[in-house]
Design a protein around this motif. Structure first.
Motif, PDB file in Angstrom:
ATOM      1  N   THR A 222       0.835  -1.205   0.000  1.00  0.00           N
ATOM      2  CA  THR A 222       0.000   0.000   0.000  1.00  0.00           C
ATOM      3  C   THR A 222       0.863   1.246   0.000  1.00  0.00           C
ATOM      4  O   THR A 222       0.576   2.232  -0.709  1.00  0.00           O
ATOM      5  CB  THR A 222      -0.932   0.014   1.228  1.00  0.00           C
ATOM      6  OG1 THR A 222      -1.769  -1.131   1.184  1.00  0.00           O
ATOM      7  CG2 THR A 222      -1.784   1.271   1.259  1.00  0.00           C
ATOM      8  N   TYR A 223       1.930   1.215   0.786  1.00  0.00           N
ATOM      9  CA  TYR A 223       2.848   2.357   0.807  1.00  0.00           C
ATOM     10  C   TYR A 223       3.406   2.615  -0.587  1.00  0.00           C
ATOM     11  O   TYR A 223       3.403   3.759  -1.063  1.00  0.00           O
ATOM     12  CB  TYR A 223       3.990   2.102   1.796  1.00  0.00           C
ATOM     13  CG  TYR A 223       5.091   3.133   1.673  1.00  0.00           C
ATOM     14  CD1 TYR A 223       4.974   4.367   2.305  1.00  0.00           C
ATOM     15  CD2 TYR A 223       6.219   2.885   0.886  1.00  0.00           C
ATOM     16  CE1 TYR A 223       5.969   5.331   2.164  1.00  0.00           C
ATOM     17  CE2 TYR A 223       7.211   3.843   0.741  1.00  0.00           C
ATOM     18  CZ  TYR A 223       7.068   5.059   1.375  1.00  0.00           C
ATOM     19  OH  TYR A 223       8.039   6.022   1.221  1.00  0.00           O
ATOM     20  N   ARG A 224       3.913   1.577  -1.235  1.00  0.00           N
ATOM     21  CA  ARG A 224       4.511   1.748  -2.563  1.00  0.00           C
ATOM     22  C   ARG A 224       3.487   2.270  -3.567  1.00  0.00           C
ATOM     23  O   ARG A 224       3.808   3.110  -4.404  1.00  0.00           O
ATOM     24  CB  ARG A 224       5.082   0.424  -3.062  1.00  0.00           C
ATOM     25  CG  ARG A 224       6.158  -0.187  -2.178  1.00  0.00           C
ATOM     26  CD  ARG A 224       7.426   0.627  -2.155  1.00  0.00           C
ATOM     27  NE  ARG A 224       8.472  -0.021  -1.351  1.00  0.00           N
ATOM     28  CZ  ARG A 224       9.619   0.548  -1.003  1.00  0.00           C
ATOM     29  NH1 ARG A 224       9.891   1.775  -1.376  1.00  0.00           N
ATOM     30  NH2 ARG A 224      10.510  -0.108  -0.279  1.00  0.00           N
ATOM     31  N   ASP A 225       2.253   1.781  -3.485  1.00  0.00           N
ATOM     32  CA  ASP A 225       1.231   2.139  -4.468  1.00  0.00           C
ATOM     33  C   ASP A 225       0.593   3.497  -4.211  1.00  0.00           C
ATOM     34  O   ASP A 225       0.277   4.230  -5.157  1.00  0.00           O
ATOM     35  CB  ASP A 225       0.125   1.077  -4.487  1.00  0.00           C
ATOM     36  CG  ASP A 225       0.592  -0.258  -5.046  1.00  0.00           C
ATOM     37  OD1 ASP A 225       1.625  -0.281  -5.751  1.00  0.00           O
ATOM     38  OD2 ASP A 225      -0.066  -1.276  -4.761  1.00  0.00           O
ATOM     39  N   ALA A 226       0.384   3.842  -2.941  1.00  0.00           N
ATOM     40  CA  ALA A 226      -0.470   4.987  -2.639  1.00  0.00           C
ATOM     41  C   ALA A 226       0.175   6.095  -1.818  1.00  0.00           C
ATOM     42  O   ALA A 226      -0.394   7.192  -1.719  1.00  0.00           O
ATOM     43  CB  ALA A 226      -1.725   4.493  -1.904  1.00  0.00           C
ATOM     44  N   VAL A 227       1.329   5.826  -1.210  1.00  0.00           N
ATOM     45  CA  VAL A 227       1.901   6.807  -0.287  1.00  0.00           C
ATOM     46  C   VAL A 227       3.274   7.316  -0.746  1.00  0.00           C
ATOM     47  O   VAL A 227       3.614   8.479  -0.539  1.00  0.00           O
ATOM     48  CB  VAL A 227       2.026   6.197   1.134  1.00  0.00           C
ATOM     49  CG1 VAL A 227       2.601   7.208   2.118  1.00  0.00           C
ATOM     50  CG2 VAL A 227       0.664   5.711   1.631  1.00  0.00           C
ATOM     51  N   GLU A 228       4.057   6.466  -1.369  1.00  0.00           N
ATOM     52  CA  GLU A 228       5.448   6.799  -1.656  1.00  0.00           C
ATOM     53  C   GLU A 228       5.591   8.070  -2.485  1.00  0.00           C
ATOM     54  O   GLU A 228       6.489   8.891  -2.232  1.00  0.00           O
ATOM     55  CB  GLU A 228       6.136   5.636  -2.365  1.00  0.00           C
ATOM     56  CG  GLU A 228       7.628   5.850  -2.552  1.00  0.00           C
ATOM     57  CD  GLU A 228       8.325   4.584  -3.028  1.00  0.00           C
ATOM     58  OE1 GLU A 228       9.226   4.116  -2.316  1.00  0.00           O
ATOM     59  OE2 GLU A 228       7.956   4.070  -4.104  1.00  0.00           O
TER      60      GLU A 228
END
Length: 527
Positions: free
Chosen positions: A366-372
């Motif tokens: 989720t971090y890689r897809d939506a936050v990074e």
């Protein structure tokens, strides 16, 4: 096996130069073989000494290092080279080729030091095409033959650029696949509209080049201190096209100190041990530290800064507001430029957070897809001079932002069509700066060495719960490729199992840790 005596470095840009220096300075090596495909040992991809001087170093001069323990190395060296920076501003941003000169000097000085110590150094101006592990170490193959070493360290720094856009037909649009090492910008008409795919620091480089003083324009500072665009002969327009449309934060020029009492390794590990560490907990820790520094963050606004923009005009107005605010924070001596300074201070802890897998597999995806992307706006901020020029261009109507750029294709005339959140438009000149290098180990467009290592199983895709993510699978304690025994990774393929790796400081830290562990282990293959 004994401690390695002959080490091969595959690539000699910043990371290879740092490894070369640290090996000679600190370790009992007998021979170092260094490969560099360009034949120019030291500068690497971003700091070529023949590159456009409109491309600026993104970090301030007084923070550029060769080893993590001395972040003033560059500025101290510059004092011996007044020809390169006669009006030295420690908080300024010099052209990238100047840092390339520093790295070339570092290679030359390290070769002298190696000679004094009796360490043999072999510089090979070729790319390595293959590496094969043997009982005694590794055999590296290149155009001139083979070389046998105890270990190989992949210090190529940068992975192959990702090229997702179709090539135009003859007589159609123009496509610039890269902004590095090209003179194509010099032939762009002075009245052209240029669409730039991406909103990374590379995209900002392109803007600096499209509107450089050599094109006939200039930027004048008014009585209020703000820059105004004065076009002269330059009648160009530019469009930044990206999925997020995000605007970069600006590198702090004053202050820069933040306190971190909530976001600390001990606190994070305690939460993880109790099964309470996830993205929400991470956000709360950052919010707590922001409050302790006198800052109130709008979490929803950070994740979706254009959430209430009904059309393209509203989006561009919001982007200009965000950029003006970023410049104000970077220039202020009274207000904390919190997110930029926080992420700069926490970068090693963030690295360890990812390296230790403290986030669950689902949370990391989720971090890689939506936050990074949001995080990188502040972890990789732009120089204030660049931000000021971009704001001046926006105010002059010379720069627009497209959000949700997708489905880039060619129409019947050979021009590009770019679909975005508020429609679609034609592009006759397209520049690729999407900011994403190809970190897919198994991708067919990878360079020859990566393909060869992947085919042999030495280099494997990084994965969580069996789901592949960008980057290579690496033992993050030793930096050894998990499919290999004597092949180590110190390049962009670490951006996946580790946090963002494009900072000189972080890559110098990686090299420092890698070598310390390698020689502490006392034997190859012990990781």
């Amino acid at each position: 096996m004994t401690t390695p005596r002959h080490i091969a470095l595959v690539g000699c840009g910043f990371t290879g130069t740092s490894a070369f220096y640290q090996l000679v300075d600190r370790y009992p090596v007998e021979k170092i073989t260094i490969f560099e495909a360009t034949g120019d040992f030291g500068p690497g991809y971003p700091y070529r000494t023949d590159e456009s001087r409109d491309y600026l170093i993104n970090n301030t001069t007084d923070t550029m290092c060769l080893v993590a323990s001395n972040r003033r190395a560059f500025v101290d060296w510059l004092r011996t080279r007044p020809d390169l920076a006669p009006d030295l501003d420690e908080k300024g941003h010099l052209p990238r080729p100047v840092y390339g000169e520093f790295l070339k000097d570092a290679v030359a000085a390290t070769r002298v030091n190696a000679a004094i110590k009796g360490i043999a150094v072999d510089l090979i101006p070729h790319a390595v095409s293959d590496i094969t592990e043997t009982d005694g170490g590794v055999t590296l193959t290149w155009a001139g033959g083979t070389t046998v070493a105890d270990v190989a360290i992949l210090t190529t720094g940068r992975a192959v650029e990702y090229q997702p856009f179709p090539a135009p037909p003859a007589g159609g649009a123009r496509y610039l696949a890269s902004h590095i090492g090209t003179a194509d910008f010099e032939t762009i008409p002075p009245d052209a509209t240029v669409h730039i795919m991406g909103a990374s620091l590379s995209a900002y480089d392109v803007l600096n080049r499209l509107f450089a003083p050599s094109t006939g324009c200039r930027f004048a500072r008014g009585a209020d201190g703000a820059l105004t665009f004065v076009p002269g002969a330059n009648q160009r327009h530019a469009v930044l096209c990206s999925r997020s449309g995000r605007i970069k934060g600006a590198q702090t020029r004053n202050g820069g100190a933040v306190t971190r009492n909530a976001f600390t390794p001990a606190r994070i590990r305690a939460l993880a041990g109790a099964g309470q560490f996830d993205l929400a907990a991470l956000r709360d820790l950052v919010m707590d530290d922001a409050a302790a520094n006198g800052v109130t963050l709008d979490a929803d606004g950070l994740m979706d800064p254009y959430r209430d923009c009904a059309d393209a005009d509203a989006l561009n107005a919001r982007a200009a507001e965000i950029l003006a605010h970023a410049i104000g924070l970077a220039d202020s001596s009274d207000t904390v430029n919190f997110l930029v300074d926080f992420l700069g201070d926490a970068q090693v802890d963030l690295w360890d957070l990812f390296a230790e897998r403290l986030l669950s597999a689902e949370a990391e995806r989720t971090y890689r897809d939506a936050v990074e992307t949001a995080v990188l706006c502040y972890a990789a901020p732009c120089p204030v001079p660049t931000a000021e020029k971009i704001l001046a261009l926006m105010k002059a109507g010379r720069l627009r932002i497209l959000k949700g750029a997708r489905d880039v294709g060619l129409d019947d005339t050979g021009a590009y069509t770019i679909h975005h959140d508020f429609g679609s438009e034609r592009a006759d000149i397209l520049v690729n700066t999407i900011g994403a290098v190809n970190r897919d180990v198994a991708h067919p467009d990878q360079d020859g060495l990566t393909r060869a290592l992947a085919k042999k199983g030495y280099l494997r895709p990084y994965a969580r719960d069996g789901i592949a993510l960008p980057g290579a699978d690496v033992d993050m304690a030793s930096f050894r490729a998990t499919g290999a025994t004597n092949i180590y990774v110190a390049n962009m393929m670490l951006w996946g199992p580790g946090f963002f790796t494009s900072s000189a400081f972080m890559m110098a830290t990686v090299v420092e840790r890698l070598l310390a562990r390698m020689f502490q282990a006392g034997a190859m293959g012990k990781g």
